[in-house]
Design an enzyme around this catalytic site. Structure first.
Site, short mmCIF file in Angstrom:
data_model
loop_
_atom_site.label_atom_id
_atom_site.label_comp_id
_atom_site.label_asym_id
_atom_site.label_seq_id
_atom_site.Cartn_x
_atom_site.Cartn_y
_atom_site.Cartn_z
N SER A 576 0.86 -1.20 -0.01
CA SER A 576 0.30 0.07 -0.15
C SER A 576 1.01 1.09 0.08
O SER A 576 1.73 1.47 -0.87
CB SER A 576 -0.90 0.06 1.18
OG SER A 576 -1.88 1.03 1.02
N ASP A 656 -8.00 -5.23 -6.46
CA ASP A 656 -7.69 -4.09 -5.79
C ASP A 656 -8.21 -2.76 -6.36
O ASP A 656 -7.71 -2.21 -7.55
CB ASP A 656 -5.95 -3.89 -5.73
CG ASP A 656 -5.80 -2.99 -4.64
OD1 ASP A 656 -6.36 -2.15 -4.46
OD2 ASP A 656 -4.47 -2.74 -4.20
N HIS A 688 -6.76 -5.69 -2.18
CA HIS A 688 -5.91 -4.89 -1.66
C HIS A 688 -5.03 -5.72 -0.56
O HIS A 688 -3.87 -5.65 -0.44
CB HIS A 688 -6.09 -3.50 -0.94
CG HIS A 688 -5.21 -2.57 -0.77
ND1 HIS A 688 -4.70 -2.03 -1.65
CD2 HIS A 688 -4.73 -2.20 0.50
CE1 HIS A 688 -4.01 -1.03 -1.44
NE2 HIS A 688 -3.86 -1.23 -0.07
#
Length: 715
Positions: A576, A656, A688
């Site tokens: 991330s 994602d 994600h």
């Protein structure tokens, strides 16, 4: 990205393993039961909770409802177990999956969520308090759009639940249920899967909404939704939040965004009615009568987020969490009080420079207990209204969450994790004195950990960017020998406004990283919560600035302070925001032997155009790429591609939607074109996070093999 909780665990041995002990393994992790929030019974004799079992071979996770008795002086009730004592908790419904148990006010029943029949539905269990056993089960709801998030009304007459429904089916209850069922079947049967959008936020995290909205329904506790079920009279659920809005709003977890009033006649919920939801964090609190009537916005004066309402037991107030800056999801979360009679609002944490997390009222309505992140922990604080005007007082250390309280005020329950252990349930006795040593209530994973040698992490501080003190954490490998040199895994956390510390994670597990002979280092750089809002705000518009400086200075400090670190064999890993920073590191230093970049932002311009929560990028980069082009361009990792040399593993999931898979493809294409040693791990069925057990197994194996390849341990 802020609330992507990339948490970490430490389990390493003493200089030599005891007989039968071994380093933590992936298989060990899959054997652990994942304990959920505590739900104490109204009489204080029992605690319900859900725990997830993982079946690696079957590639699935199953939640079950568990129960543990408490020692409250009642005859025949076993005592709370101690951490070294025999297990007293047990599965309550072994032949059926179950999640989110919630007691009825009289303690004679509880509701839970099960997928046993017809997808996710609300079920009711009849409970024998004397025997601590179930003596009856029935399914309450049978709604085609499925049900979740159930709550009992305090008067025991109704049950609230949430369901994702088609807003154009709003209307007469019977017609609405049938309309939604028809639309669900049409979508399932249609050979055309195309969707048409006419607004933003058409997809979120890992799914397309396909025209649905989250609504709150209420049903009589003794009725069934849709068709009748055996042993349960027919009934119809009523939609309390009709309209083309999500009510409640989307949440990744944590405290509910809705609550019943103490008399059961009203609910308060969170909903965002701004025209462009993708650019707005303006969640408001709304109240609506349970028996029908128009909803009323009670926080319209705040253009930022208001959420997680909770009525005081005496019915005078609604507590909630609020932010002040519109569009900024990482603004400070304040604890607020709304006076239901006068409409006045009061900030209970005006001078408390931390984020308020999970909270709960005392049963006499004179105090609120809440958790708040602080320097790698999440202690519990108490605001007592007749003392120091409610100024928060720390009462329990550790990393705590999921607070709950017994009606008699005799005990505060919560989950606690550490870098050594995942969540278990604990209890703190309430009173004027707090011993800061809560009692452990559950110990589901003792058998697994009895074969391991866990040890706590080491903490260090160093001077970072802007002259601020910055905190770091170190994990040593199994069988650590201070005379040896060890390769290093340098973990960069996500969010970016998500801290590391004394936490447990199943996704990024420091023990598994350390188990093959590595030191693990983690840094809470500028942008991390737990050090004041100014420290968090420092990352705004400075993504590759102060955080990068903190990371490099922190690693410099560790290399100088811990001579067992081999600075010639270091690898940087992140996901991330950590993936973004891994990409930034790739173009701005050659000190690492390898890099792992998981769902990281590579191109700030394309990332803005393919994400869903536009408020995030708009705030962090000061606007859109068209209004603030220079900031997007300054902090785009793609601009330093000419400097890419470090071998890099790229990981991304097709589902994602926070950071589109195209970001990973762009990075991998660039690396391959430039001849940089690289590999890509692509998951067509993950978002994600990598959540499926066998996918997780592949993830760990691929990541560790990549690091081993480029930082092989010297023989």
């Amino acid at each position: 990205m802020r609330r992507l909780v990339f948490l970490f665990v430490l389990l390493f041995s003493l200089p030599a393993f005891s007989q039968g002990k071994h380093p933590f393994t992936f298989e060990d992790m899959m054997k652990l039961k994942r304990v959920g929030e505590p739900v104490p019974s109204p009489d204080g004799k029992w605690v319900l909770f859900a725990a997830v079992d993982v079946d690696l071979a079957a590639n699935k996770k199953t939640s079950h409802v568990w129960i543990v008795p408490l020692n409250n002086g009642a005859t025949g009730v076993p005592p709370v177990q101690q951490s070294s004592g025999p297990a007293s908790e047990r599965v309550l419904i072994p032949d059926q999956d179950g999640d989110r148990p919630r007691w009825a006010p009289d303690g004679k029943r509880f509701a839970f969520i099960s997928n046993k029949e017809g997808g996710s539905q609300v079920w009711i269990a009849d409970f024998d308090g004397a025997a601590g056993a179930i003596n009856g089960l029935h399914k309450l709801t049978s709604i085609a759009t499925e049900a979740g998030g159930e709550l009992w009304s305090p008067d025991g007459k109704n049950i609230l639940f949430t369901s994702d429904v088609y807003p154009n089916c709003d209307g007469v209850p019977e017609t609405e249920v049938a309309c939604n069922a028809k639309k669900v079947k049409e979508a399932e049967d249609s050979k055309v899967k195309a969707l048409i959008f006419d607004r933003l936020l058409y997809r979120h995290w890992n799914a397309y909404k396909a025209g649905k909205r989250s609504h709150i329904f209420v049903v009589p506790a003794d009725a069934c939704v849709g068709t009748a079920a055996p042993g349960c009279p027919a009934g119809v659920a009523r939609d309390l939040t009709p309209g083309d809005y999500d009510a409640p709003v989307f949440s990744l977890g944590g405290q509910d965004d809705y609550a019943f009033s103490p008399d059961g006649q009203e609910i308060c919920y969170t909903s965002n009615h701004d025209k462009v939801e993708a650019t707005s964090t303006n969640n408001d609190l709304w109240i609506v009568p349970v028996n029908g009537g128009a909803a009323k916005n009670i926080t319209a004066d705040n253009p930022a987020s208001d959420s997680t309402p909770l009525y005081s037991p005496d019915g005078k107030y609604i507590a909630y969490r609020a932010q002040q800056r519109p569009g900024y999801e990482s603004d400070r979360f304040r604890l607020m009080l709304y006076d239901r009679k006068t409409g006045e609002k009061k900030n209970l944490t005006e001078d408390f420079d931390r984020w308020v997390g999970t909270y709960v009222w005392s049963t006499d309505s004179d105090s609120i207990f809440f958790s708040a992140e602080q320097e790698g922990e999440s202690p519990i604080f108490m605001s007592k209204f007749d003392e120091n005007d409610g100024k928060p007082t720390l009462i329990v250390h550790g990393f705590n969450d999921d607070l709950a309280i017994v009606k008699s005020n005799s005990g505060l329950f919560f989950t606690r994790m550490s870098i050594e252990r995942p969540n278990e349930i604990f209890r703190e006795e309430l009173g004027t004195d707090y011993n800061l040593k809560p009692t452990q209530v559950t110990n589901l994973n003792q058998e697994v950990f009895s074969r391991l040698e866990p040890s706590p992490m080491s903490v260090f501080w160093f001077p970072g960017a802007r002259g601020d003190k910055v905190q770091g954490f170190l994990v040593k490998p199994p069988n650590f020998d201070s005379s040896k040199k060890y390769p290093l895994k340098f973990i960069i956390h996500g969010g970016p406004e998500v801290p590391m510390g004394d936490l447990w994670s199943y996704r990024w597990n420091a023990e598994l990283f350390a188990a093959s002979g590595y030191v693990v280092i983690m840094i809470n750089f500028h942008g991390s919560p737990g050090y004041g809002q100014k420290f968090i705000d420092a990352i705004n518009g400075d993504w590759g600035g102060a955080p990068f400086e903190d990371l490099m200075k922190g690693l410099d400090y560790a290399e100088k302070t811990y001579p067992f670190i081999d600075k010639d064999r270091e690898c940087a890993l992140g996901a991330s925001y950590g993936g973004y920073m891994a990409n930034w590191v790739l173009g701005h230093t050659d000190r690492f032997k390898c890099i792992v970049s998981h769902d990281g932002m590579f191109n700030t311009f394309s990332a803005w155009g393919t994400t869903e929560e536009l408020w995030f990028n708009n705030w962090e980069f000061g606007g859109t790429p068209y209004t603030n082009h220079d900031v997007y361009n300054k902090w785009s990792p793609r601009n330093a591609a000419k400097n890419f040399k470090t071998p890099t593993l790229v990981i991304h999931g097709q589902l994602d939607y926070r950071l589109d898979v195209s970001e990973g493809f762009q990075l991998f294409t660039t690396l391959q074109t430039m001849g940089v040693p690289s590999k890509m791990l692509y998951f067509p069925d993950e978002g994600h996070w990598v959540l499926k057990p066998q996918n997780s197994q592949l993830w760990y194996r691929t990541v560790n093999d990549w690091v081993d390849q480029w930082t092989a341990t010297k023989k």
